[in-house]
Design a protein around this motif. Structure first.
Motif, mmCIF file in Angstrom:
data_model
loop_
_atom_site.group_PDB
_atom_site.id
_atom_site.type_symbol
_atom_site.label_atom_id
_atom_site.label_comp_id
_atom_site.label_asym_id
_atom_site.label_seq_id
_atom_site.Cartn_x
_atom_site.Cartn_y
_atom_site.Cartn_z
ATOM 1 N N SER A 57 1.221 -0.995 -0.053
ATOM 2 C CA SER A 57 0.339 -0.224 0.329
ATOM 3 C C SER A 57 0.646 1.302 -0.559
ATOM 4 O O SER A 57 0.745 2.591 0.124
ATOM 5 C CB SER A 57 -0.606 -0.060 1.463
ATOM 6 N N VAL A 58 2.092 1.164 -0.117
ATOM 7 C CA VAL A 58 3.227 2.293 0.086
ATOM 8 C C VAL A 58 3.538 2.269 -1.809
ATOM 9 O O VAL A 58 3.848 0.973 -2.506
ATOM 10 C CB VAL A 58 4.251 2.862 0.932
ATOM 11 N N ALA A 59 4.031 2.880 -2.726
ATOM 12 C CA ALA A 59 4.791 3.697 -3.553
ATOM 13 C C ALA A 59 6.254 2.795 -3.435
ATOM 14 O O ALA A 59 6.732 2.737 -2.004
ATOM 15 C CB ALA A 59 4.997 5.761 -3.986
ATOM 16 N N ALA A 60 6.723 2.108 -4.445
ATOM 17 C CA ALA A 60 7.820 1.395 -4.556
ATOM 18 C C ALA A 60 9.091 2.183 -4.048
ATOM 19 O O ALA A 60 9.800 1.882 -3.474
ATOM 20 C CB ALA A 60 8.087 0.932 -6.139
ATOM 21 N N GLU A 61 9.365 3.514 -3.950
ATOM 22 C CA GLU A 61 10.090 4.874 -3.512
ATOM 23 C C GLU A 61 9.834 4.713 -2.162
ATOM 24 O O GLU A 61 10.846 5.134 -1.470
ATOM 25 C CB GLU A 61 10.403 5.525 -4.258
ATOM 26 N N ASP A 62 8.593 4.344 -1.656
ATOM 27 C CA ASP A 62 8.686 4.451 0.237
ATOM 28 C C ASP A 62 8.928 3.436 0.551
ATOM 29 O O ASP A 62 8.268 3.727 1.901
ATOM 30 C CB ASP A 62 7.170 5.471 0.041
ATOM 31 N N ARG A 63 8.918 2.064 0.408
ATOM 32 C CA ARG A 63 9.292 1.271 0.816
ATOM 33 C C ARG A 63 10.628 1.756 1.724
ATOM 34 O O ARG A 63 11.815 2.086 1.418
ATOM 35 C CB ARG A 63 9.483 -0.358 -0.271
ATOM 36 N N TRP A 64 10.599 0.705 2.947
ATOM 37 C CA TRP A 64 11.919 1.732 4.088
ATOM 38 C C TRP A 64 13.294 0.855 3.436
ATOM 39 O O TRP A 64 14.335 1.133 3.995
ATOM 40 C CB TRP A 64 11.500 0.368 5.757
#
Length: 240
Positions: A57-64
């Protein structure tokens, strides 16, 4: 972890028991925004986990893991190859199977592990979790070339502090039990266990920390994991 320096001239919902929402992802790191003369080390990074690592549920660039790689680049540590092996709904057993079937390099400079929430959600035993978590930690060490200083574990977020969890004490207690087991095993190996759970427990008071599915962490929460808990010790370990 010893890394050879580079030449300066030349880095909604879990669908807890299902796996159809997010596929196992094996992706290269984002392009490094750092100029080449700022790079002090180059590393490869393998991130192992479940929905929290794949960033449901987050954009790829927001993955930790992706945010961590970008933040390391700002410190001159370039991630030249990043792989993520993770799927929404995975238990420890699913992750073991996923690693076995993945096309991975023999070793990586940095390996992270975050797993266990689906074991807890599905009511699987702590005994089983301890056994399989230990197997996964052994694999992580092997993938780090036998160097425990290249491995770190991240705690399980407390999803009670989301609209889905609705503040349920039994969820918090369950997650705490699995985290305690993971922490004890991790520290017995002399590997760092990074506790991001307190940040996740702000989710009901601060809705911006929860993704639009009302369950998973938002990109903002993952940013806080990186900035407040992970970045400094991980970077120090790489350059040590």
């Amino acid at each position: 972890m010893k890394i050879m320096p580079t030449l300066l001239s030349v880095f909604l919902f879990f669908i807890f028991a299902c796996q159809d929402d997010d596929a196992m992802l094996m992706t290269p790191a984002n392009p490094d925004p750092m100029p080449t003369d700022s790079v002090v080390a180059e590393i490869t990074y393998l991130a192992l986990g479940d929905s929290y690592t794949i960033g449901t549920s987050v954009a790829a660039e927001d993955r930790w893991p992706v945010q961590l790689s970008a933040a390391l680049a700002q410190r001159g540590i370039r991630v030249t190859d990043q792989r993520i092996v993770a799927t929404n709904g995975w238990t420890t057993r699913n992750l073991l199977n996923g690693i076995a079937s993945a096309d991975l390099a023999p070793t990586y400079d940095l390996v992270s592990l975050l797993i266990g929430v689906n074991n807890q959600f599905q009511g699987r035993s702590l005994s089983e979790y301890r056994t399989e978590f230990t197997e996964l930690l052994d694999i992580a060490i092997q993938r780090a070339g036998g160097d425990t200083s290249g491995v770190f574990v991240v705690s399980i977020p407390d999803y009670a502090f989301t609209p889905f969890g609705n503040g349920r004490e039994d969820i918090s207690n369950g997650v705490a039990n699995f985290n305690a087991a993971a922490k004890a095993i991790t520290e017995s190996y002399g590997i760092p266990f990074y506790n991001i759970t307190p940040i996740s427990q702000e989710g009901l008071a601060n809705p911006s920390l929860v993704a639009t599915d009302n369950l998973h962490p938002s990109g903002e929460q993952y940013t806080r994991w990186v900035e407040e808990v992970l970045l400094a010790p991980v970077a120090a370990g790489i350059l040590d």
